[in-house]
Design a protein around this motif. Structure first.
Motif, short mmCIF file in Angstrom:
data_model
loop_
_atom_site.label_atom_id
_atom_site.label_comp_id
_atom_site.label_asym_id
_atom_site.label_seq_id
_atom_site.Cartn_x
_atom_site.Cartn_y
_atom_site.Cartn_z
N THR A 174 0.85 -1.18 0.00
CA THR A 174 0.00 0.00 0.00
C THR A 174 0.89 1.23 0.00
N HIS A 274 1.68 -8.60 9.41
CA HIS A 274 0.36 -8.37 8.83
C HIS A 274 0.06 -9.47 7.82
N GLN A 278 -5.24 -5.17 4.15
CA GLN A 278 -6.25 -4.49 4.96
C GLN A 278 -5.79 -4.36 6.41
N ALA A 279 -5.15 -5.40 6.94
CA ALA A 279 -4.64 -5.35 8.31
C ALA A 279 -3.54 -4.30 8.44
N GLU A 281 -3.14 -1.58 6.54
CA GLU A 281 -3.74 -0.25 6.45
C GLU A 281 -4.49 0.11 7.74
N ARG A 282 -5.12 -0.87 8.35
CA ARG A 282 -5.82 -0.62 9.60
C ARG A 282 -4.84 -0.21 10.70
N ASP A 283 -3.70 -0.87 10.75
CA ASP A 283 -2.67 -0.52 11.74
C ASP A 283 -2.12 0.88 11.50
N ARG A 285 -3.67 3.41 10.00
CA ARG A 285 -4.69 4.41 10.36
C ARG A 285 -4.77 4.57 11.88
N THR A 286 -4.67 3.47 12.61
CA THR A 286 -4.72 3.54 14.07
C THR A 286 -3.53 4.31 14.61
N SER A 289 -3.97 7.99 13.91
CA SER A 289 -4.94 8.59 14.81
C SER A 289 -4.34 8.81 16.20
#
Length: 323
Positions: A174, A274, A278-279, A281-283, A285-286, A289
Protein backbone atom coordinates in the motif's frame (compact mmCIF):
# COMPACT_ATOMS: atom_id res chain seq x y z
CA UNK A 1 47.85 32.56 43.89
CA UNK A 2 46.37 35.74 42.45
CA UNK A 3 43.63 35.74 45.08
CA UNK A 4 46.18 35.25 47.86
CA UNK A 5 48.40 37.98 46.42
CA UNK A 6 45.43 40.35 46.66
CA UNK A 7 45.51 39.85 50.40
CA UNK A 8 42.55 37.47 50.82
CA UNK A 9 42.72 34.81 53.51
CA UNK A 10 42.90 31.08 52.80
CA UNK A 11 39.29 30.60 53.92
CA UNK A 12 38.04 33.43 51.71
CA UNK A 13 39.88 32.07 48.66
CA UNK A 14 38.57 28.58 49.40
CA UNK A 15 34.98 29.78 49.63
CA UNK A 16 35.16 32.00 46.54
CA UNK A 17 36.75 29.39 44.27
CA UNK A 18 34.80 26.42 45.62
CA UNK A 19 37.85 24.38 46.68
CA UNK A 20 39.01 23.05 50.02
CA UNK A 21 41.30 25.10 52.32
CA UNK A 22 43.92 22.30 52.14
CA UNK A 23 44.13 22.73 48.37
CA UNK A 24 44.76 26.46 48.77
CA UNK A 25 47.45 25.79 51.41
CA UNK A 26 49.16 23.15 49.23
CA UNK A 27 49.50 25.34 46.14
CA UNK A 28 50.39 28.40 48.17
CA UNK A 29 53.19 26.51 49.90
CA UNK A 30 54.53 25.15 46.59
CA UNK A 31 54.53 28.65 45.10
CA UNK A 32 56.36 30.08 48.13
CA UNK A 33 58.97 27.30 47.97
CA UNK A 34 59.64 27.10 44.22
CA UNK A 35 57.95 30.09 42.60
CA UNK A 36 56.23 29.61 39.25
CA UNK A 37 57.88 26.18 38.79
CA UNK A 38 55.95 24.95 41.77
CA UNK A 39 52.68 25.47 39.91
CA UNK A 40 53.55 22.79 37.35
CA UNK A 41 52.12 19.33 37.97
CA UNK A 42 54.62 16.86 39.39
CA UNK A 43 55.41 13.49 37.77
CA UNK A 44 52.81 10.91 38.69
CA UNK A 45 53.54 7.35 39.81
CA UNK A 46 53.12 4.45 37.38
CA UNK A 47 54.82 2.70 34.48
CA UNK A 48 56.77 5.06 32.20
CA UNK A 49 55.11 5.83 28.89
CA UNK A 50 56.05 3.34 26.16
CA UNK A 51 54.09 4.71 23.20
CA UNK A 52 55.66 7.88 21.85
CA UNK A 53 54.04 10.75 19.98
CA UNK A 54 55.68 9.41 16.83
CA UNK A 55 53.96 6.04 17.37
CA UNK A 56 50.60 7.74 17.78
CA UNK A 57 51.16 9.79 14.63
CA UNK A 58 52.13 6.66 12.69
CA UNK A 59 48.89 4.91 13.68
CA UNK A 60 46.74 7.93 12.81
CA UNK A 61 48.39 8.46 9.41
CA UNK A 62 48.12 4.78 8.58
CA UNK A 63 44.45 4.73 9.61
CA UNK A 64 43.54 7.77 7.53
CA UNK A 65 45.70 7.28 4.44
CA UNK A 66 46.14 3.53 3.97
CA UNK A 67 44.05 0.36 3.84
CA UNK A 68 45.15 -3.22 4.61
CA UNK A 69 45.95 -5.51 1.71
CA UNK A 70 43.22 -8.05 2.43
CA UNK A 71 40.37 -5.82 3.63
CA UNK A 72 38.55 -2.56 2.94
CA UNK A 73 39.24 -1.10 6.40
CA UNK A 74 41.44 -1.55 9.44
CA UNK A 75 40.55 -3.48 12.56
CA UNK A 76 42.39 -3.20 15.87
CA UNK A 77 43.92 -6.62 15.20
CA UNK A 78 45.18 -5.81 11.69
CA UNK A 79 46.48 -2.37 12.75
CA UNK A 80 48.24 -3.90 15.74
CA UNK A 81 49.94 -6.44 13.45
CA UNK A 82 50.97 -3.71 10.99
CA UNK A 83 52.42 -1.39 13.64
CA UNK A 84 53.76 -3.83 16.21
CA UNK A 85 51.54 -2.43 18.98
CA UNK A 86 48.89 -4.10 21.10
CA UNK A 87 45.21 -4.09 20.19
CA UNK A 88 44.37 -2.19 23.37
CA UNK A 89 46.89 0.53 22.45
CA UNK A 90 45.35 0.88 18.98
CA UNK A 91 41.89 1.03 20.52
CA UNK A 92 42.94 3.79 22.95
CA UNK A 93 44.50 5.86 20.15
CA UNK A 94 41.42 5.53 17.96
CA UNK A 95 39.12 6.52 20.81
CA UNK A 96 41.27 9.51 21.68
CA UNK A 97 41.08 10.82 18.11
CA UNK A 98 37.47 9.68 17.42
CA UNK A 99 38.48 7.28 14.66
CA UNK A 100 36.17 4.37 13.82
CA UNK A 101 37.33 2.52 10.67
CA UNK A 102 34.58 -0.09 11.05
CA UNK A 103 31.87 2.55 10.61
CA UNK A 104 30.69 3.92 7.28
CA UNK A 105 27.92 6.34 6.32
CA UNK A 106 26.37 7.26 2.98
CA UNK A 107 25.77 10.68 1.45
CA UNK A 108 24.83 12.30 -1.82
CA UNK A 109 25.22 15.95 -2.75
CA UNK A 110 22.45 17.49 -4.77
CA UNK A 111 23.30 18.62 -8.30
CA UNK A 112 20.14 20.69 -8.62
CA UNK A 113 21.09 23.98 -10.41
CA UNK A 114 18.55 25.79 -8.18
CA UNK A 115 19.80 24.15 -4.99
CA UNK A 116 20.61 27.36 -3.12
CA UNK A 117 17.33 29.07 -4.01
CA UNK A 118 15.29 26.01 -3.01
CA UNK A 119 17.11 25.61 0.31
CA UNK A 120 16.49 29.25 1.19
CA UNK A 121 12.85 28.93 0.14
CA UNK A 122 12.08 25.80 2.20
CA UNK A 123 14.12 26.76 5.28
CA UNK A 124 12.52 30.20 5.17
CA UNK A 125 9.10 28.56 5.49
CA UNK A 126 10.31 26.57 8.49
CA UNK A 127 11.91 29.44 10.38
CA UNK A 128 9.62 32.30 9.35
CA UNK A 129 6.25 30.92 8.18
CA UNK A 130 3.87 33.36 6.48
CA UNK A 131 0.83 34.72 8.32
CA UNK A 132 -2.66 33.35 7.69
CA UNK A 133 -1.15 30.28 6.06
CA UNK A 134 -0.43 26.65 6.84
CA UNK A 135 2.94 25.10 5.99
CA UNK A 136 2.65 21.40 5.17
CA UNK A 137 5.43 18.95 4.35
CA UNK A 138 3.99 16.30 2.06
CA UNK A 139 5.24 13.11 0.45
CA UNK A 140 4.19 9.56 -0.26
CA UNK A 141 5.66 6.48 1.39
CA UNK A 142 5.19 4.01 -1.41
CA UNK A 143 5.40 0.23 -1.53
CA UNK A 144 4.76 -0.36 2.17
CA UNK A 145 4.79 -4.14 2.31
CA UNK A 146 2.36 -6.23 4.33
CA UNK A 147 4.64 -9.00 5.61
CA UNK A 148 3.66 -12.16 7.41
CA UNK A 149 6.30 -14.35 9.06
CA UNK A 150 6.65 -17.95 7.95
CA UNK A 151 6.40 -19.06 11.60
CA UNK A 152 4.82 -17.50 14.70
CA UNK A 153 6.78 -14.79 16.51
CA UNK A 154 8.23 -15.98 19.82
CA UNK A 155 7.53 -13.38 22.53
CA UNK A 156 10.20 -11.88 24.75
CA UNK A 157 10.96 -13.63 28.05
CA UNK A 158 13.47 -12.73 30.76
CA UNK A 159 16.95 -13.17 29.32
CA UNK A 160 15.73 -13.84 25.76
CA UNK A 161 14.67 -11.13 23.24
CA UNK A 162 11.67 -11.42 20.95
CA UNK A 163 12.48 -13.75 18.09
CA UNK A 164 11.06 -13.96 14.59
CA UNK A 165 11.85 -16.04 11.55
CA UNK A 166 14.30 -14.50 9.09
CA UNK A 167 12.02 -15.23 6.12
CA UNK A 168 8.60 -13.78 5.45
CA UNK A 169 5.61 -13.94 3.13
CA UNK A 170 4.64 -10.91 1.03
CA UNK A 171 0.89 -10.40 0.89
CA UNK A 172 0.68 -7.02 -0.88
CA UNK A 173 1.59 -3.35 -0.69
CA UNK A 174 0.00 0.00 0.00
CA UNK A 175 1.04 3.65 -0.27
CA UNK A 176 0.65 6.32 2.39
CA UNK A 177 0.25 9.95 1.32
CA UNK A 178 1.00 12.19 4.30
CA UNK A 179 1.18 15.93 5.00
CA UNK A 180 2.88 17.06 8.21
CA UNK A 181 1.79 20.39 9.68
CA UNK A 182 5.09 22.05 10.60
CA UNK A 183 3.71 24.22 13.41
CA UNK A 184 1.80 21.55 15.36
CA UNK A 185 3.08 18.17 14.16
CA UNK A 186 -0.38 16.98 13.12
CA UNK A 187 -0.52 14.74 10.06
CA UNK A 188 -3.16 14.38 7.37
CA UNK A 189 -2.87 10.95 5.79
CA UNK A 190 -4.48 9.00 2.98
CA UNK A 191 -3.89 5.38 1.92
CA UNK A 192 -3.99 4.21 -1.68
CA UNK A 193 -2.95 1.01 -3.41
CA UNK A 194 -1.12 2.97 -6.13
CA UNK A 195 0.83 6.24 -6.22
CA UNK A 196 0.04 7.86 -9.54
CA UNK A 197 -0.89 11.46 -10.25
CA UNK A 198 -4.55 10.45 -9.86
CA UNK A 199 -3.99 9.38 -6.25
CA UNK A 200 -1.94 12.51 -5.52
CA UNK A 201 -4.79 14.63 -6.91
CA UNK A 202 -7.22 12.89 -4.53
CA UNK A 203 -4.83 13.63 -1.68
CA UNK A 204 -4.72 17.32 -2.62
CA UNK A 205 -8.51 17.35 -2.62
CA UNK A 206 -8.49 15.90 0.90
CA UNK A 207 -6.05 18.60 2.05
CA UNK A 208 -8.28 21.26 0.49
CA UNK A 209 -11.25 19.85 2.41
CA UNK A 210 -9.52 19.56 5.81
CA UNK A 211 -7.53 22.82 5.87
CA UNK A 212 -9.68 25.84 6.80
CA UNK A 213 -10.55 27.79 3.66
CA UNK A 214 -9.38 31.13 5.05
CA UNK A 215 -5.78 29.85 5.15
CA UNK A 216 -3.30 29.66 2.31
CA UNK A 217 -1.50 26.33 1.95
CA UNK A 218 2.26 26.20 1.38
CA UNK A 219 3.06 22.63 0.37
CA UNK A 220 6.67 21.39 0.52
CA UNK A 221 7.23 18.49 -1.90
CA UNK A 222 9.99 16.56 -3.62
CA UNK A 223 10.49 16.43 -7.38
CA UNK A 224 8.55 13.21 -8.07
CA UNK A 225 6.99 13.26 -11.54
CA UNK A 226 3.42 12.81 -10.28
CA UNK A 227 3.66 16.19 -8.54
CA UNK A 228 4.14 18.04 -11.82
CA UNK A 229 1.76 16.47 -14.33
CA UNK A 230 -0.55 18.67 -16.46
CA UNK A 231 -3.55 17.42 -14.47
CA UNK A 232 -1.99 18.53 -11.19
CA UNK A 233 -1.07 21.90 -12.67
CA UNK A 234 -4.68 22.41 -13.78
CA UNK A 235 -5.92 21.50 -10.30
CA UNK A 236 -3.53 24.02 -8.75
CA UNK A 237 -4.76 26.76 -11.11
CA UNK A 238 -8.29 26.04 -9.90
CA UNK A 239 -7.15 26.20 -6.27
CA UNK A 240 -4.89 29.29 -6.08
CA UNK A 241 -4.47 29.14 -2.29
CA UNK A 242 -2.18 26.12 -2.80
CA UNK A 243 1.46 27.08 -3.39
CA UNK A 244 4.03 24.36 -4.06
CA UNK A 245 7.64 24.56 -2.88
CA UNK A 246 9.98 21.87 -4.21
CA UNK A 247 13.01 20.59 -2.34
CA UNK A 248 16.22 20.20 -4.36
CA UNK A 249 16.81 16.86 -6.07
CA UNK A 250 18.55 14.29 -3.84
CA UNK A 251 17.71 16.35 -0.75
CA UNK A 252 14.87 14.48 0.93
CA UNK A 253 16.43 15.41 4.30
CA UNK A 254 15.02 18.89 3.76
CA UNK A 255 11.44 17.60 3.96
CA UNK A 256 10.33 17.20 7.59
CA UNK A 257 7.68 14.61 6.73
CA UNK A 258 10.55 12.17 6.11
CA UNK A 259 11.33 12.42 9.82
CA UNK A 260 7.76 11.44 10.59
CA UNK A 261 7.97 8.52 8.16
CA UNK A 262 11.02 7.34 10.11
CA UNK A 263 8.94 7.35 13.31
CA UNK A 264 6.24 5.31 11.61
CA UNK A 265 8.75 2.81 10.25
CA UNK A 266 10.67 2.37 13.49
CA UNK A 267 7.72 2.17 15.85
CA UNK A 268 5.12 0.37 13.75
CA UNK A 269 6.21 -1.09 10.43
CA UNK A 270 9.68 -2.51 11.04
CA UNK A 271 8.58 -5.29 13.39
CA UNK A 272 4.95 -5.48 12.36
CA UNK A 273 3.31 -8.70 11.22
CA UNK A 274 0.36 -8.37 8.83
CA UNK A 275 -1.48 -11.18 7.09
CA UNK A 276 -3.28 -8.86 4.66
CA UNK A 277 -3.03 -5.40 3.17
CA UNK A 278 -6.25 -4.49 4.96
CA UNK A 279 -4.64 -5.35 8.31
CA UNK A 280 -1.60 -3.23 7.44
CA UNK A 281 -3.74 -0.25 6.45
CA UNK A 282 -5.82 -0.62 9.60
CA UNK A 283 -2.67 -0.52 11.74
CA UNK A 284 -1.38 2.56 9.91
CA UNK A 285 -4.69 4.41 10.36
CA UNK A 286 -4.72 3.54 14.07
CA UNK A 287 -1.13 4.72 14.52
CA UNK A 288 -1.90 7.94 12.63
CA UNK A 289 -4.94 8.59 14.81
CA UNK A 290 -2.94 7.99 17.99
CA UNK A 291 -0.22 10.34 16.76
CA UNK A 292 -2.70 13.15 16.10
CA UNK A 293 -4.10 12.85 19.63
CA UNK A 294 -0.72 13.96 20.99
CA UNK A 295 1.22 15.41 18.02
CA UNK A 296 4.84 16.47 18.36
CA UNK A 297 6.30 19.01 15.93
CA UNK A 298 9.83 18.50 14.67
CA UNK A 299 11.65 21.77 15.27
CA UNK A 300 13.94 23.04 12.53
CA UNK A 301 16.95 24.93 13.92
CA UNK A 302 19.58 25.46 11.20
CA UNK A 303 19.42 28.50 8.97
CA UNK A 304 19.95 28.31 5.23
CA UNK A 305 23.37 29.96 5.59
CA UNK A 306 24.48 27.34 8.14
CA UNK A 307 23.39 24.53 5.82
CA UNK A 308 25.12 26.03 2.80
CA UNK A 309 28.32 26.70 4.77
CA UNK A 310 28.42 23.09 5.96
CA UNK A 311 27.89 21.76 2.43
CA UNK A 312 30.60 24.08 1.14
CA UNK A 313 32.94 22.61 3.77
CA UNK A 314 32.15 19.08 2.53
CA UNK A 315 32.72 20.15 -1.07
CA UNK A 316 36.14 21.53 -0.16
CA UNK A 317 37.03 18.26 1.57
CA UNK A 318 36.02 16.29 -1.51
CA UNK A 319 37.95 18.65 -3.81
CA UNK A 320 41.08 18.37 -1.64
CA UNK A 321 40.90 14.61 -1.27
CA UNK A 322 42.79 13.90 -4.49
CA UNK A 323 39.98 11.76 -5.97
Amino acid sequence: MLECAAGDSIMEVSRRLGITPDTVRTWRRRFLERGADGLCDEPRPGVPRKITDADVERVIVKTLEETPRNATHWSTRSMAAATGMSQSAISRIWRAFALAPHRSETFKLSTDPLFIDKVRDVVGLYLDPPEKALVLCADEKSQIQALDRSQPVLPMIPGVPERRSHDYIRVGTTTLFAALEVATGKVIGSLHRRHRAAEFKKFLAKLDKEVPHELDVHLILDNYATHKTPGIKRWLLAHPRFRLHFTPTSASWLNLVERWFAELTQKKLKRGVHRSVQALERDIRTWLSDWNEHPRPFGWTKTADEILDKLAHYCRRISDSGH
